[in-house]
Design an enzyme around this catalytic site. Structure first.
Site, PDB file in Angstrom:
ATOM      1  N   TYR A  60       0.846  -1.209   0.000  1.00 30.51           N
ATOM      2  CA  TYR A  60       0.000   0.000   0.000  1.00 30.51           C
ATOM      3  C   TYR A  60       0.875   1.252   0.000  1.00 30.51           C
ATOM      4  CZ  TYR A  60      -3.827   3.159   1.146  1.00 30.51           C
ATOM      5  OH  TYR A  60      -4.750   4.159   1.102  1.00 30.51           O
ATOM      6  N   PHE A 112      -7.112  19.556 -24.924  1.00 34.33           N
ATOM      7  CA  PHE A 112      -7.886  18.321 -25.084  1.00 34.33           C
ATOM      8  C   PHE A 112      -9.214  18.453 -24.322  1.00 34.33           C
ATOM      9  CE2 PHE A 112      -8.984  13.908 -23.895  1.00 34.33           C
ATOM     10  CZ  PHE A 112      -9.278  13.477 -25.170  1.00 34.33           C
ATOM     11  N   ASP A 113     -10.212  17.644 -24.713  1.00 35.77           N
ATOM     12  CA  ASP A 113     -11.557  17.858 -24.143  1.00 35.77           C
ATOM     13  C   ASP A 113     -11.633  17.656 -22.632  1.00 35.77           C
ATOM     14  OD1 ASP A 113     -11.220  15.165 -24.645  1.00 35.77           O
ATOM     15  OD2 ASP A 113     -13.279  14.774 -25.221  1.00 35.77           O
ATOM     16  N   ASP A 203       0.818  19.014 -21.149  1.00 34.87           N
ATOM     17  CA  ASP A 203      -0.080  17.865 -21.219  1.00 34.87           C
ATOM     18  C   ASP A 203       0.655  16.864 -22.121  1.00 34.87           C
ATOM     19  OD1 ASP A 203      -1.988  15.993 -21.756  1.00 34.87           O
ATOM     20  OD2 ASP A 203      -3.529  17.394 -22.404  1.00 34.87           O
ATOM     21  N   LYS A 246      -1.159   6.420 -23.447  1.00 29.85           N
ATOM     22  CA  LYS A 246      -0.676   6.677 -24.812  1.00 29.85           C
ATOM     23  C   LYS A 246       0.810   6.316 -24.864  1.00 29.85           C
ATOM     24  CE  LYS A 246      -4.539   9.336 -24.592  1.00 29.85           C
ATOM     25  NZ  LYS A 246      -5.321   9.474 -23.356  1.00 29.85           N
TER      26      LYS A 246
HETATM   27  N1  F0G Z   1      -4.603  14.853 -22.696  1.00 30.88           N
HETATM   28  C1  F0G Z   1      -4.607  14.437 -23.971  1.00 30.88           C
HETATM   29  C2  F0G Z   1      -3.823  15.174 -24.995  1.00 30.88           C
HETATM   30  C3  F0G Z   1      -5.350  13.306 -24.314  1.00 30.88           C
HETATM   31  O1  F0G Z   1      -5.359  12.906 -25.578  1.00 30.88           O
HETATM   32  C4  F0G Z   1      -6.074  12.620 -23.315  1.00 30.88           C
HETATM   33  C5  F0G Z   1      -6.875  11.458 -23.630  1.00 30.88           C
HETATM   34  C6  F0G Z   1      -6.025  13.101 -21.990  1.00 30.88           C
HETATM   35  C7  F0G Z   1      -5.276  14.223 -21.724  1.00 30.88           C
HETATM   36  C8  F0G Z   1      -6.782  12.429 -20.888  1.00 30.88           C
HETATM   37  O2  F0G Z   1      -6.176  11.248 -20.544  1.00 30.88           O
HETATM   38  O3  F0G Z   1      -7.821   9.449 -21.118  1.00 30.88           O
HETATM   39  O4  F0G Z   1      -5.909   9.027 -19.571  1.00 30.88           O
HETATM   40  O5  F0G Z   1      -7.797  10.430 -18.844  1.00 30.88           O
HETATM   41  N2  F0G Z   1      -7.176  11.141 -24.788  1.00 30.88           N
HETATM   42  C9  F0G Z   1      -7.893   9.955 -25.219  1.00 30.88           C
HETATM   43  C10 F0G Z   1      -8.086  10.010 -26.698  1.00 30.88           C
HETATM   44  C11 F0G Z   1      -9.111   9.647 -24.446  1.00 30.88           C
HETATM   45  O6  F0G Z   1      -8.834   9.173 -27.223  1.00 30.88           O
HETATM   46  O7  F0G Z   1      -7.481  10.857 -27.363  1.00 30.88           O
HETATM   47  P1  F0G Z   1      -6.990   9.965 -20.009  1.00 30.88           P
END
Ligand code: F0G
Length: 451
Positions: A60, A112-113, A203, A246
């Site tokens: 842990y 990113f979204d 990021d 990724k």
């Molecule tokens: N930042 C970037 C540039 C991303 O592409 C993603 C995720 C995240 C942050 C968030 O990371 O999914 O581990 O919480 N991108 C995925 C995609 C979901 O399909 O491009 P996560």
């Protein structure tokens, strides 16, 4: 590891997509023949990663797997302070809980979204300062992820410093097509940030792919290793959020790393509340071991050459058919310009989503919409936000598909392209969430669907 894939019939797919509310996130994986929804967590792990799994330490607190990963992060990125999280958006949640306050502004390159979501959820605003070339798919610019320094300076000049908690650079820039940021741009953004006393955050989901583009396209970096380039990139950052799914080549995981002890100290509390104790943060010890190996493997030239080469292989076929895609091809995906592809579908009817559904119906291939659905509504007016570009993204999982699979993808999309003039209507929304709606939205078709 290999797994069989099932080749369905058109009538099966018509039924499945209807049952899924015309949302490809609602499909079951068995209903997908070739899955290009995302490159996130979908990669295949190597022999060395699986070997590392076997020696994971599940303590842990104070697990040796934590220290192995922390040392790898220090070696690759140079940061002393490190917190694991269960994925990238969790890293955003924890760090932004420390840094972002209501009314703040966060300039960056096409956030990113989930990044934008975590900013807007805190009633702050993400300001996109990406260079204008990025929004012209046909223009060849080697670093379409770059920040427009004039635009950034304007934001910094017109807002008080204490309203801008940090500038964020997304490497590579996913939303604009997996487009890289140059070392020169990173350096210039850092210089501006320093001049205004504002921290710079990366990021980092596709940091290694970004470094590969620098090695191929930027003068002075031809002879450097990817690891040397990565180390220099991060020498300009105050901290990073990472989606390890990724360029960590693991199925789940994320982290925060920084040079600021005060950020780390405050983030620890949120990590414990949201993620887990500071030496595991939502990750199993074995997964931290696999990640330590994956980060090293992802930043090797031979791997990146084959990985990015595959993306280029698909891109070249599609553009050979006259299909307009973001150029030059990105690192992890091909982004198809849906407005060019389907000129007769009105923007109110979700052009890129319509294209994703057509490709699925054609051959069971799943891409993802990076367009109006993903852009969400304006938080104030609640009107649809129409982005500058409507993309269908075809993201390639790492080390999974062969080029023969990609031939099928290209042929299927060409079939849809050949009948594009018969596709004149799209979809309307039946149900949607107030934020990040594309994940759960339910749609229905407008008009007859030609086959
Ligand atoms: N930042 C970037 C540039 C991303 O592409 C993603 C995720 C995240 C942050 C968030 O990371 O999914 O581990 O919480 N991108 C995925 C995609 C979901 O399909 O491009 P996560």
């Amino acid at each position: 590891m290999v797994e069989p894939i099932y080749r369905s019939t058109r009538s099966e797919r018509e039924q499945w997509i209807r049952e899924a509310g015309y949302n490809l996130f609602n499909l079951r994986s068995e209903q997908v023949y070739i899955d290009l929804l995302t490159d996130s967590g979908t990669g295949a792990m190597s022999d060395n990663q699986w070997a590392a799994i076997m020696t994971g330490d599940e303590s842990y607190a104070g697990s040796s797997s934590f220290f192995r990963l922390k040392e790898t992060v220090k070696k690759l990125f140079g940061f002393d302070y490190f917190l694991p999280t269960h994925q990238g958006r969790a890293a955003e949640n924890v760090l932004f809980s420390v840094l972002v306050k209501e009314g703040d502004l966060v300039p960056g390159n096409s956030h990113f979204d989930t990044t934008k979501g975590h900013i807007e959820f805190r009633r702050a605003t993400a300001i996109d300062c990406t260079i204008s070339e990025s929004f012209e798919p046909g223009i060849l610019h080697p670093f379409k992820g770059n920040i427009d320094l004039v635009q950034l300076k304007k934001v910094l000049d017109t807002h008080p410093k204490d309203r801008i908690p940090f500038i964020i650079l997304t490497l590579t820039c996913n939303s604009s097509g997996g487009q890289p940021v140059s070392m020169q741009n990173i350096r210039e953004v850092k210089a501006l940030a320093e001049q205004y006393g504002i921290p710079l955050l990366f990021d980092s989901a596709r940091f290694a792919e970004n470094a590969w583009f620098i090695s191929r396209r930027e003068a002075g970096y031809e002879a450097k290793t990817i690891k040397e380039i990565v180390f220099e990139m991060y020498s300009y950052a105050d901290g990073m959020t990472m989606s390890s799914k990724k360029d960590g080549i693991v199925n789940i995981g994320g982290f925060i790393a920084t040079k600021h002890k005060d950020w780390y100290d405050q983030a620890c509390t949120y990590n414990i509340m949201f993620e887990g104790f500071v030496t595991y943060g939502g990750m199993a010890g074995r997964d931290m071991n696999a990640l330590a190996v994956g980060l090293e493997e992802a930043s090797e030239t031979a791997y990146l050459e084959s990985r990015i080469g595959q993306v280029q292989y698909l891109g070249a076929q599609l553009s050979g058919y006259g299909i307009e895609v973001q150029q030059p091809f990105g690192g992890h995906a091909i982004f198809v310009n849906a407005r060019h592809f389907l000129p007769h579908v009105p923007k109110e009817e979700f052009i890129a989503q319509t294209l994703c559904i057509e490709l699925y119906l054609e051959a069971g291939i799943r891409g993802v919409e990076v367009g109006t659905l993903m852009a969400d509504r304006d938080p104030e007016s609640r009107e649809n936000r129409y982005p500058k570009l409507e993309f269908m993204r075809l993201a390639l999982p790492r080390r999974v598909y062969t080029n023969l699979h990609l031939d099928v993808v290209a042929a299927a999309l060409k079939n849809v392209f050949d009948r594009r003039n018969t596709i004149t209507s799209g979809y309307r929304i039946l149900e949607e969430a107030p934020i990040l709606r594309h994940f759960t939205v339910k749609l229905e078709p407008i008009g007859e669907r030609p086959v």
